[in-house]
Design an enzyme around this catalytic site. Structure first.
Site, mmCIF file in Angstrom:
data_model
loop_
_atom_site.group_PDB
_atom_site.id
_atom_site.type_symbol
_atom_site.label_atom_id
_atom_site.label_comp_id
_atom_site.label_asym_id
_atom_site.label_seq_id
_atom_site.Cartn_x
_atom_site.Cartn_y
_atom_site.Cartn_z
ATOM 1 N N CYS A 1 81.637 -26.775 47.432
ATOM 2 C CA CYS A 1 80.265 -26.334 47.632
ATOM 3 C C CYS A 1 79.258 -27.450 47.413
ATOM 4 O O CYS A 1 78.081 -27.272 47.678
ATOM 5 C CB CYS A 1 79.969 -25.158 46.723
ATOM 6 S SG CYS A 1 80.858 -23.676 47.224
ATOM 7 N N THR B 1 66.714 -11.896 50.694
ATOM 8 C CA THR B 1 66.841 -11.941 49.233
ATOM 9 C C THR B 1 67.881 -12.982 48.807
ATOM 10 O O THR B 1 68.311 -13.009 47.669
ATOM 11 C CB THR B 1 67.251 -10.570 48.648
ATOM 12 O OG1 THR B 1 68.419 -10.122 49.330
ATOM 13 C CG2 THR B 1 66.144 -9.552 48.804
ATOM 14 N N ASP C 1 74.563 -12.879 48.722
ATOM 15 C CA ASP C 1 75.836 -13.529 48.989
ATOM 16 C C ASP C 1 76.413 -13.116 50.334
ATOM 17 O O ASP C 1 77.201 -13.836 50.924
ATOM 18 C CB ASP C 1 76.825 -13.163 47.875
ATOM 19 C CG ASP C 1 76.250 -13.512 46.510
ATOM 20 O OD1 ASP C 1 76.015 -14.697 46.278
ATOM 21 O OD2 ASP C 1 76.013 -12.600 45.705
#
Lengths: 345, 206
Positions: free
Chosen positions: A14, A44, A47
């Protein structure tokens, strides 16, 4: 397996994400579709996206892929799949099916490595009860791998960044420090044990944490990945209109993380994340610099950060400790919205 | 002078070598860091200022030479209050002299409304800082923050009451024609501004 996947990349996992500030800038002009069936979209910074099919079922969709962060193809496959599926768990959903996303330089790396990556992804998907039913490969260097995953959730039980309430305690399920440990490993500054512990945590599914969230009726949670603990906590605070206080001394760390960071082993992604949070973050007086940077360390396949009502947090911790998360800890609290969204103490 | 050569290295190796070099240098010895990786250059600078280590930068083409000044400062106009005598032979650590340099009425770039909000919030928060900064220097459009209708004015006044010196750039005030709209702060010229910035232990630029 003799081919070392780490020779193909400078930053992996990541850490390879686009800087969060730049991403927000790019996304802000996108026209978001207005459809009442879309329960969660990028507004928002959640995920995964959530789409309501009927009153009983909503689809949860996510994708995630990245370049290698470990040497071994099989381990890379396991970690990438764990990380991709994690977004489904973070939304309180059950993962069902997935597609492989692969970029692989067929002329530069033995095809045996390709097989190993896929085998890792497949084994992890099976462990999660996910069937991989297709995929897509592009010839590209360096290699990248991940999954696009679909899961389902009851529309009333979606867990989002926006579900944190004032007074909630924040529980983190996995130790932090994968970015720092992996960077240290590349510079030969870690012990084999330290690396193994980091790899182990990245391969651990967040399924048990998700089960416990359902049992304890959790409404607000996220998984900790590329934007670091501070970046994800900040997004949660903003989406929930609260201020989140993080107590960095309570955050469980992978062995070696603190000492590496203190020696200056702070990956570039941590500085990018710091750039992102700092306009809206208040560092408490006397906050240790090393802990501040650890809060911004980009995590790969990190743990769940869940908002738990204070009267339930003891029970939640006990449950987590006995379900494969012995290091789970209360690391913060949501308080009434202050000027800054995040307070690092 | 100790030299740390990080040429050819990528993140975070240059930062690690910088840390090592600072640890190994003898007290008061300057450390010179050679960096040719732009990301590492920016991260090393960030690291040094976050850790309150004063440095200077020289760029030669794609090579950056960062010199960390670790020598004793003698020129600082140190107030008596910045030292406290403990009676023992070891002087207590000096209070660091923080100077805030404000060059714009907004914080950051991207969105002007947000930038103004952030700047007001910055000053509101600055008031809470203990000890308060030694000085705030306003220049270019930054001077507008001290105007009579500025949303930050109350916080600037509070700072002044807490003992922070407020300096406003005269050239800038004249340029904007706002000389009669500045209820607080002392007018100062470039000479004074340069001296204040030079003598600071560290500088915050919001």
């Amino acid at each position: 397996m003799s081919f070392d996947l780490l020779t193909t990349v400078e930053t992996g996992g990541c850490s390879a994400k686009i800087p969060p500030r730049q991403l927000e800038e790019l996304l802000k002009d996108l026209h978001l579709p207005a459809d009442p069936r879309i329960l969660v979209d990028i507004s928002t910074h959640d995920d995964a996206g959530v789409y309501k099919i009927n009153d009983e079922t909503a689809l949860v969709l996510t994708t995630d892929f990245f370049p290698p962060l470990v040497s071994d193809g099989y381990d890379f496959g396991l970690i990438a799949a764990t990380n991709s599926i994690s977004d489904i768990y973070a939304m309180g959903a059950t993962p069902l099916v997935a597609l492989n996303i692969m970029m692989f330089p067929s002329s530069r790396i033995p095809m045996e490595v390709y097989r190993e990556i896929l085998r890792g992804g497949n084994d992890k998907a099976q462990e999660a009860g996910v069937s991989i039913i297709g995929g897509h490969t592009i010839d590209d260097y360096p290699p990248k791998y991940g999954l696009a995953v679909i899961g389902t959730v009851h529309p009333d039980r979606v867990i989002t960044n926006a579900g944190v309430r004032e007074g909630d305690e924040l529980v983190l399920t996995k130790p932090v420090g994968t970015g720092i440990i992996l960077a240290g490993h590349r510079l030969k500054m870690t012990t084999p044990g330290q690396l193994a512990a980091a790899v182990l945590t990245m391969k651990q599914l967040n399924n048990r944490g998700a089960e416990l969230m359902a049992r304890h009726s959790i409404r607000g949670a996220t998984d900790i990945t590329g934007f670091g603990l501070a970046g994800h906590a900040l997004k949660m605070a903003r989406a929930s209109d609260v201020t989140i206080e993080l107590y960095m001394k309570n955050v469980p760390l992978l062995d070696g993380t603190y000492s590496l960071a203190e020696q200056g082993c702070i990956p570039g992604a941590a500085f990018r994340n710091l750039d992102y949070t700092e306009g809206d973050t208040l560092p408490a007086d006397g906050l240790d610099y090393t802990l501040k940077m650890i809060a911004h360390d980009a995590q790969t396949s990190g743990g769940l950060l869940m908002a738990v009502a204070p009267e339930r947090s003891d029970k939640m911790l006990r449950d987590l400790h006995s379900s494969g998360h012995p290091e789970a800890a209360v690391i913060g609290k949501a308080v009434r919205r202050r000027e800054a969204s995040l307070i690092l103490a | 002078m100790k030299t740390v050569d990080t040429r050819g290295l990528t993140c975070p190796a240059p930062l690690i070598k910088t840390r090592q070099g600072l640890n190994e240098a003898s007290a008061g010895e300057d450390v010179e860091i050679l960096i040719d990786n732009p990301t590492s250059f920016s991260n090393v600078k960030r690291y040094l200022s976050d850790n309150r280590l004063p440095y200077t930068v020289r760029e030669e083409g794609s090579l950056a030479i960062v010199t960390v000044r670790r020598g004793e400062k003698t020129e600082l106009s140190v107030n008596e209050t910045e030292y406290c005598t403990t009676g023992s032979e070891e002087p207590a650590p000096k209070v660091r002299k923080t100077v805030v340099a404000v060059s714009s009425e907004r914080m950051g770039s991207g969105d002007d409304v947000l930038g103004t909000k952030l700047m007001v919030s910055f000053f509101r928060t600055l008031v809470m800082l203990e000890p308060p900064p030694a000085a705030v220097v306003f220049y270019n459009a930054g001077v507008k923050l001290a105007m009579d209708d500025s949303p930050a004015l109350d916080h600037i006044r509070e700072l002044s009451e807490k003992g922070t010196a407020i300096y406003l750039c005269t050239t800038c005030i004249n340029h904007f024609g706002i000389r009669d709209r500045l209820p607080t702060g002392s007018f100062s010229d470039m000479y004074q501004i340069v001296n204040i910035l030079r003598d600071a232990d560290h500088i915050i630029c919001p």
